[in-house]
Design a protein around this motif. Structure first.
Motif, PDB file in Angstrom:
ATOM      1  N   VAL A 136       9.225  28.849  15.511  1.00 15.16           N
ATOM      2  CA  VAL A 136       8.846  29.551  16.735  1.00 15.16           C
ATOM      3  C   VAL A 136       9.709  30.799  16.868  1.00 15.16           C
ATOM      4  CG1 VAL A 136       8.763  29.433  19.258  1.00 15.16           C
ATOM      5  CG2 VAL A 136       8.075  27.448  17.895  1.00 15.16           C
ATOM      6  N   ALA A 137       9.067  31.946  17.110  1.00 15.88           N
ATOM      7  CA  ALA A 137       9.802  33.200  17.276  1.00 15.88           C
ATOM      8  C   ALA A 137      10.654  33.142  18.538  1.00 15.88           C
ATOM      9  CB  ALA A 137       8.831  34.379  17.346  1.00 15.88           C
ATOM     10  N   ALA A 138      11.898  33.563  18.425  1.00 14.43           N
ATOM     11  CA  ALA A 138      12.818  33.545  19.556  1.00 14.43           C
ATOM     12  C   ALA A 138      13.265  34.960  19.871  1.00 14.43           C
ATOM     13  CB  ALA A 138      14.036  32.679  19.233  1.00 14.43           C
ATOM     14  N   VAL A 139      13.211  35.318  21.149  1.00 10.46           N
ATOM     15  CA  VAL A 139      13.629  36.656  21.541  1.00 10.46           C
ATOM     16  C   VAL A 139      15.066  36.885  21.088  1.00 10.46           C
ATOM     17  CG1 VAL A 139      14.449  35.986  23.843  1.00 10.46           C
ATOM     18  CG2 VAL A 139      13.607  38.306  23.442  1.00 10.46           C
ATOM     19  N   GLY A 140      15.332  38.054  20.542  1.00 12.29           N
ATOM     20  CA  GLY A 140      16.647  38.376  19.996  1.00 12.29           C
ATOM     21  C   GLY A 140      16.796  38.037  18.528  1.00 12.29           C
ATOM     22  N   GLU A 141      15.824  37.329  17.974  1.00 16.61           N
ATOM     23  CA  GLU A 141      15.866  36.970  16.555  1.00 16.61           C
ATOM     24  C   GLU A 141      15.778  38.223  15.693  1.00 16.61           C
ATOM     25  OE1 GLU A 141      13.132  33.767  15.284  1.00 16.61           O
ATOM     26  OE2 GLU A 141      12.284  35.265  13.950  1.00 16.61           O
ATOM     27  N   HIS A 142      16.590  38.269  14.643  1.00 22.68           N
ATOM     28  CA  HIS A 142      16.570  39.390  13.698  1.00 22.68           C
ATOM     29  C   HIS A 142      16.307  38.831  12.315  1.00 22.68           C
ATOM     30  CE1 HIS A 142      17.557  43.340  12.012  1.00 22.68           C
ATOM     31  NE2 HIS A 142      18.217  42.689  11.061  1.00 22.68           N
ATOM     32  N   ARG A 143      15.323  39.413  11.611  1.00 23.09           N
ATOM     33  CA  ARG A 143      14.990  38.945  10.272  1.00 23.09           C
ATOM     34  C   ARG A 143      14.776  40.133   9.341  1.00 23.09           C
ATOM     35  NH1 ARG A 143      11.310  33.541  10.363  1.00 23.09           N
ATOM     36  NH2 ARG A 143      12.251  33.468   8.291  1.00 23.09           N
ATOM     37  N   ARG A 144      14.871  39.852   8.037  1.00 19.41           N
ATOM     38  CA  ARG A 144      14.697  40.904   7.035  1.00 19.41           C
ATOM     39  C   ARG A 144      14.045  40.335   5.791  1.00 19.41           C
ATOM     40  NH1 ARG A 144      17.042  45.785   5.711  1.00 19.41           N
ATOM     41  NH2 ARG A 144      18.502  45.615   7.444  1.00 19.41           N
ATOM     42  N   PHE A 145      13.112  41.098   5.235  1.00 21.19           N
ATOM     43  CA  PHE A 145      12.541  40.816   3.925  1.00 21.19           C
ATOM     44  C   PHE A 145      12.444  42.148   3.190  1.00 21.19           C
ATOM     45  CE2 PHE A 145      10.937  37.218   6.376  1.00 21.19           C
ATOM     46  CZ  PHE A 145      11.223  36.151   5.524  1.00 21.19           C
ATOM     47  N   GLY A 146      13.212  42.302   2.110  1.00 22.14           N
ATOM     48  CA  GLY A 146      13.195  43.559   1.377  1.00 22.14           C
ATOM     49  C   GLY A 146      13.544  44.722   2.286  1.00 22.14           C
ATOM     50  N   PRO A 147      12.731  45.787   2.282  1.00 24.70           N
ATOM     51  CA  PRO A 147      13.038  46.963   3.097  1.00 24.70           C
ATOM     52  C   PRO A 147      12.669  46.794   4.571  1.00 24.70           C
ATOM     53  CG  PRO A 147      10.976  47.312   1.946  1.00 24.70           C
ATOM     54  CD  PRO A 147      11.508  45.985   1.470  1.00 24.70           C
ATOM     55  N   VAL A 148      12.058  45.662   4.914  1.00 24.09           N
ATOM     56  CA  VAL A 148      11.527  45.457   6.264  1.00 24.09           C
ATOM     57  C   VAL A 148      12.467  44.567   7.073  1.00 24.09           C
ATOM     58  CG1 VAL A 148       9.581  44.623   7.622  1.00 24.09           C
ATOM     59  CG2 VAL A 148       9.181  45.611   5.362  1.00 24.09           C
ATOM     60  N   SER A 149      12.852  45.039   8.243  1.00 25.64           N
ATOM     61  CA  SER A 149      13.633  44.207   9.163  1.00 25.64           C
ATOM     62  C   SER A 149      13.062  44.366  10.557  1.00 25.64           C
ATOM     63  CB  SER A 149      15.114  44.597   9.145  1.00 25.64           C
ATOM     64  OG  SER A 149      15.293  45.932   9.600  1.00 25.64           O
ATOM     65  N   TRP A 150      13.315  43.390  11.404  1.00 25.74           N
ATOM     66  CA  TRP A 150      12.771  43.482  12.760  1.00 25.74           C
ATOM     67  C   TRP A 150      13.548  42.611  13.722  1.00 25.74           C
ATOM     68  CZ3 TRP A 150      10.179  40.829   8.917  1.00 25.74           C
ATOM     69  CH2 TRP A 150       9.986  39.450   9.122  1.00 25.74           C
ATOM     70  N   ASP A 151      13.360  42.954  14.997  1.00 23.93           N
ATOM     71  CA  ASP A 151      13.865  42.162  16.115  1.00 23.93           C
ATOM     72  C   ASP A 151      12.682  41.676  16.932  1.00 23.93           C
ATOM     73  OD1 ASP A 151      16.905  42.581  15.988  1.00 23.93           O
ATOM     74  OD2 ASP A 151      16.137  44.638  15.908  1.00 23.93           O
ATOM     75  N   VAL A 152      12.766  40.434  17.383  1.00 21.07           N
ATOM     76  CA  VAL A 152      11.747  39.876  18.265  1.00 21.07           C
ATOM     77  C   VAL A 152      12.098  40.279  19.694  1.00 21.07           C
ATOM     78  CG1 VAL A 152      10.663  37.777  19.141  1.00 21.07           C
ATOM     79  CG2 VAL A 152      11.290  37.934  16.710  1.00 21.07           C
ATOM     80  N   LEU A 153      11.208  41.023  20.326  1.00 25.86           N
ATOM     81  CA  LEU A 153      11.432  41.472  21.697  1.00 25.86           C
ATOM     82  C   LEU A 153      10.801  40.551  22.736  1.00 25.86           C
ATOM     83  CD1 LEU A 153      10.823  45.342  21.506  1.00 25.86           C
ATOM     84  CD2 LEU A 153      12.902  44.034  20.985  1.00 25.86           C
ATOM     85  N   TRP A 154       9.817  39.770  22.308  1.00 24.49           N
ATOM     86  CA  TRP A 154       9.013  39.003  23.268  1.00 24.49           C
ATOM     87  C   TRP A 154       8.293  37.891  22.528  1.00 24.49           C
ATOM     88  CZ3 TRP A 154       9.490  39.608  28.329  1.00 24.49           C
ATOM     89  CH2 TRP A 154       8.548  39.038  29.177  1.00 24.49           C
ATOM     90  N   PRO A 155       8.009  36.748  23.167  1.00 20.23           N
ATOM     91  CA  PRO A 155       8.180  36.418  24.584  1.00 20.23           C
ATOM     92  C   PRO A 155       9.597  35.955  24.905  1.00 20.23           C
ATOM     93  CG  PRO A 155       7.057  34.626  23.461  1.00 20.23           C
ATOM     94  CD  PRO A 155       7.244  35.715  22.438  1.00 20.23           C
ATOM     95  N   ASP A 156      10.039  36.300  26.090  1.00 22.27           N
ATOM     96  CA  ASP A 156      11.363  35.928  26.577  1.00 22.27           C
ATOM     97  C   ASP A 156      11.200  34.908  27.688  1.00 22.27           C
ATOM     98  OD1 ASP A 156      13.881  35.691  27.634  1.00 22.27           O
ATOM     99  OD2 ASP A 156      14.288  37.841  27.732  1.00 22.27           O
ATOM    100  N   PRO A 157      11.537  33.642  27.459  1.00 22.73           N
ATOM    101  CA  PRO A 157      11.338  32.620  28.500  1.00 22.73           C
ATOM    102  C   PRO A 157      12.165  32.871  29.755  1.00 22.73           C
ATOM    103  CG  PRO A 157      12.656  31.756  26.678  1.00 22.73           C
ATOM    104  CD  PRO A 157      12.120  33.084  26.235  1.00 22.73           C
ATOM    105  N   ASP A 158      13.227  33.683  29.631  1.00 18.07           N
ATOM    106  CA  ASP A 158      14.058  33.975  30.801  1.00 18.07           C
ATOM    107  C   ASP A 158      13.580  35.199  31.567  1.00 18.07           C
ATOM    108  OD1 ASP A 158      15.776  31.851  30.202  1.00 18.07           O
ATOM    109  OD2 ASP A 158      16.909  33.108  28.803  1.00 18.07           O
TER     110      ASP A 158
END
Length: 315
Positions: A136-158
């Motif tokens: 399950v995607a969690a707000v604030g999660e940071h992930r990377r695959f090769g040249p691609v990285s991202w932060d999950v902005l939403w959904p935020d349960p709080d």
């Protein structure tokens, strides 16, 4: 427009936009150094982020397995390290079997909102049958695959929006009644699943700097406003316009992105009235940002680099 490959190159440097049109059945596809592909899957979303040779992170799958499979086949994708399903509406998850067909899918990540139940049950069954772990995607999660990285902005349960959706204009409410008549739904405004869509702020490393993308699922004004309040810096080079260009948008949210190109994933002749002309104008902004649409342009591929960002279209 002729059959076969129609490539439309948009050179996006500052405010200068030059158009190049190439019509050739032998044009190489995808273009070299491709970054993002928006698949032409009809009324739905299916995106791919290039993560390496024959490898892509896939976000949503559209409603049709055959179209999802075709898009990834044309892109030459054999491995999917992560499949992100922004929410469980049919127009975002029913194409999952097409992504799984003949490919190695390592993980499936979903929203935290288990609605609608039918979509949840389908995805769970597909993952279990294929032996693919889910998360399950969690707000604030940071992930990377090769040249691609991202932060999950939403959904935020709080910070989930508690205010009820604003009523749509009368003309759009007529479109909503049509949408609710669909047995698989997914088009109506003001739905909980839409507002629980996973939103990703993506950075792709290129030879001359990062390219930023904002991928928004089907979020609507309540979630858009909450995201903007929590993340004032939403500026991105590429915006995936929320909810197929629905009229139901927060103008401040779209203006905050200030993209160099906007993409609307939408099906031709859909009963929802997507995309709204007002939203198309808003996505274009005062600077006349190019707005590309899968219903008219087919598969859309963003490629190049931060200083020489281009888009190619293929029908």
């Amino acid at each position: 427009m002729t059959a076969g490959v129609v490539a439309l190159l948009l050179v996006l440097i500052a405010a200068v936009v030059a158009l190049y049109v190439i019509r050739s059945r032998t044009t190489n596809w995808p273009p070299p150094n491709w970054i993002l592909a928006a698949c032409d899957v009809g009324q739905g979303d299916a995106l791919a982020l290039a993560a390496g040779p024959a490898e892509a992170v896939v976000i949503d799958t559209g409603p049709d397995p055959a179209k999802a499979d075709h898009c990834l086949t044309v892109l030459g994708i054999h491995k999917v390290p992560l499949l992100v399903l922004t929410h469980f509406h049919a127009d975002h998850v029913d194409g999952v079997p097409g992504v799984l067909k003949g490919r190695t899918v390592t993980e499936i990540e979903t929203t935290n909102d288990p609605d609608p139940p039918r979509g949840v049950a389908e995805v769970t069954a597909w993952a279990r049958t294929a032996g693919i772990p889910t998360s399950v995607a969690a707000v604030g999660e940071h992930r990377r695959f090769g040249p691609v990285s991202w932060d999950v902005l939403w959904p935020d349960p709080d910070a989930s929006p508690s205010a009820p959706p604003e009523p749509a204009p009368k003309s759009h409410r007529r479109g909503r009644r049509q949408a609710r008549a669909s047995p698989r739904g997914g088009g109506e405004e003001g739905s909980g699943p839409n507002n629980s869509s996973v939103v990703l702020q993506v950075t792709v490393a290129t030879r001359d700097g990062p390219v930023r993308l904002l991928l928004t699922g089907d979020i609507e004004p309540p979630s858009q406003a909450a995201i903007l309040a929590a993340h004032p810096d939403l500026a991105a080079d590429v915006l995936k316009v929320p909810h197929h260009g629905s009229k139901y948008q927060d103008p401040d949210f779209l203006r905050a992105v200030r993209p160099r190109v906007s993409i609307i994933s939408v099906g031709a002749g859909n009963v929802y009235g997507h995309p709204s002309p007002d939203t198309v104008r808003l996505a274009g902004g005062s600077a006349g940002t190019p707005v590309l649409r899968t219903d008219r342009d087919g598969q859309i591929v963003i490629y190049g680099s931060a200083r020489n960002l281009r888009a190619a279209l293929r029908r």
